[in-house]
Write a protein that holds these residues in place. Sequence first.
Motif: not given
Ligand code: PGA
Length: 254
Positions: A170-171, A232-233, A165, A12, A211, A93
């Motif tokens: 997400i996040g 992501g994270g 996703e 990101k 996540s 995304h």
């Molecule tokens: P996340 O993000 O692993 O931080 O939840 C995943 C993504 O948005 O691709």
Amino acid sequence: MSLRPYIVGNWKMNGTRAMLSEARAIDRAAQRHMKVEVAVAPPFTLIHAVHREAEQIGVGAQDCHPAADGAFTGDVSASMVADAGAKFVILGHSERREGHGETNELVRTKVQSALAAGLKVILCCGEPEERRDAGAHEKFVLNQLRLSLPESVDGAGEKLTVAYEPIWAIGTGRTPTLDDIAAMHAAIRGFLIERFGDAQGSVIRILYGGSVKPDNARDILGVAEVGGALVGGASLTADSFMNIALAAGDGEDA
Ligand code: PGA
């Protein structure tokens, strides 16, 4: 065609050149875990630098403009990211769909231009929480795919990856149940076979994202039709990212 699990880090809007040491560490670790295909998508500004460090891992972009070139201030085309060393691009995304008003139709034109520039595509889909609460999540996601993917793609099995996703995962640290992931991935597989035929549609990898962490990766990656993860994270340090890759490779070295 590689059917190894595919673990992709989406950095990101994170990372300056100080992050290159993480990229190097990811690459070194990936060389020891050849059962898993590992890739990262850094911000545009780091694609070339990460590409130069990478001997094993794939390097991709997080977006591209649909046009090949022209008067689009601040935008970056598919051929530009390919020239910088990217081999794939993440498109559609939810942070682009929501934060930049990207429609399915726009995403489809981006997919076409990325493929024309020789890039592979990771196409993202996923429902908002209210669609899941209403029981309309499958319909929503399949409709996104129907409209975001071209009608036909030569060599779709090799060139396309789909990432499911759920937006609410997400996040957030929240994930769907394993049964819910299995049901959605099965529905996506059915759609891909219908769209691209059995030979191609059955080998397009379907990643789960939202996540994914070292402590839930093994369970999620063990679900039928989950061909890897978009992370992501937890992709921002080599340590946590490669622990996810290790879970994908059954914890064994190559
Ligand atoms: P996340 O993000 O692993 O931080 O939840 C995943 C993504 O948005 O691709």
